[in-house]
Scaffold this motif. Structure first.
Motif, PDB file in Angstrom:
ATOM      1  N   ASN A 103       0.873  -1.184   0.000  1.00 19.73           N
ATOM      2  CA  ASN A 103       0.000   0.000   0.000  1.00 19.73           C
ATOM      3  C   ASN A 103       0.909   1.233   0.000  1.00 19.73           C
ATOM      4  N   GLU A 134       0.359   4.347   0.082  1.00 17.60           N
ATOM      5  CA  GLU A 134       0.011   5.419   1.031  1.00 17.60           C
ATOM      6  C   GLU A 134       0.584   5.135   2.411  1.00 17.60           C
ATOM      7  N   LYS A 135       0.502   3.859   2.821  1.00 17.60           N
ATOM      8  CA  LYS A 135       1.002   3.494   4.150  1.00 17.60           C
ATOM      9  C   LYS A 135       2.484   3.109   4.108  1.00 17.60           C
ATOM     10  N   GLU A 138       0.062  -5.011   2.974  1.00 12.67           N
ATOM     11  CA  GLU A 138      -1.125  -5.384   3.757  1.00 12.67           C
ATOM     12  C   GLU A 138      -1.546  -6.795   3.374  1.00 12.67           C
ATOM     13  N   ASN A 149      -8.400  -7.403   0.961  1.00 12.17           N
ATOM     14  CA  ASN A 149      -7.594  -6.822   2.034  1.00 12.17           C
ATOM     15  C   ASN A 149      -8.319  -7.033   3.373  1.00 12.17           C
TER      16      ASN A 149
END
Ligand code: C5P
Length: 224
Positions: free
Chosen positions: A72, A74-75, A79, A86
């Motif tokens: 991911n 953004e993170k 994940e 997810n």
């Protein structure tokens, strides 16, 4: 630079995943949270009403499961996806946490997860956290760390994390959960949680996350 495997094992709630994530980021390594895999299997078993005590049912259920980590951006981390869905939002609650050690004690479940973990680490350059990484998954890992901390310190940290996420609980329940999981994980027949003979012990009771990360990076840099 020499790519290595960093195995980070230890007791529940002592900051393994948070530390592993930062160490991986600093070294530009892949981070694998193996606890997420056992949690995702537990989630699937509970959703599908699988009888944990029936090995045939367990094996059949495992045949229908595929697990993978999907990055991911953004993170900035992977994940866990169960059959391409997810499941991160569903695997960290108390319901799963209370059952995961029972599922993780099942031989077929461990074989299933370990095979996947070994595939993920075959090219090295990986920080993997769990309970049996240095003893079973990668017994020849170049760096093995065994993390531990005072149970009350661990519980207070975990409680804060849960409160930040809006989960309602209290200190004595969190202490009971941590002690119970450590007991089940350390006394099970299959791959019990124990320090590998050649692991370095890091007690995080008095350490900040920054200090935990620094101590492991120091150890890693001697091996790279
Ligand atoms: O790391 P985390 O606390 O999310 O792990 C959840 C549970 O998964 C542990 O309490 C343990 O029962 C199981 N586990 C395991 N072996 C691993 C990682 C996790 O048995 N390598």
């Amino acid at each position: 630079m020499n790519k290595i495997i960093i195995a980070l094992d230890g007791h529940a709630g002592c900051g393994k995943s948070t530390t592993a994530k930062s160490v991986a980021k600093e070294l530009n390594y892949v981070f694998i949270d193996t606890g997420a895999m056992y949690r995702a299997v537990t989630y699937s078993f509970l959703e599908n009403d699988i009888d944990f005590a029936d090995p045939t049912e367990v094996s059949k259920a495992l045949d229908a499961i595929s697990l993978k980590f999907v990055f991911n951006p953004e993170k900035g981390l992977g994940e866990i996806h169960l059959n391409d869905v997810n499941v991160e939002p569903f695997i960290r609650n108390m319901n799963i946490t209370r059952r995961v050690s029972d599922v993780a004690a099942i031989k077929e479940v461990r074989q299933f997860c370990v095979i996947e973990q070994q595939k993920m680490g075959k090219d090295k350059g990986i920080v993997m956290d769990g309970r049996d990484i240095g003893t079973v998954v990668f017994p020849t890992a170049e760096l093995k760390v065994f993390m531990t901390a005072d149970v009350e310190v661990r519980a207070k940290r975990r409680l804060k994390e849960m409160e930040d996420k809006g989960e309602k609980t209290n200190l004595s329940d969190v202490i009971a959960d941590i002690e119970n999981r450590d007991y089940l994980d350390s006394t099970r027949k299959e791959s019990p949680l124990k320090k590998a003979e050649d692991a370095v012990v890091v007690d995080t009771s008095g350490l900040t996350i920054k200090e935990q990360v620094a101590s492991i990076l120091n150890l890693a840099k001697k091996k790279i």
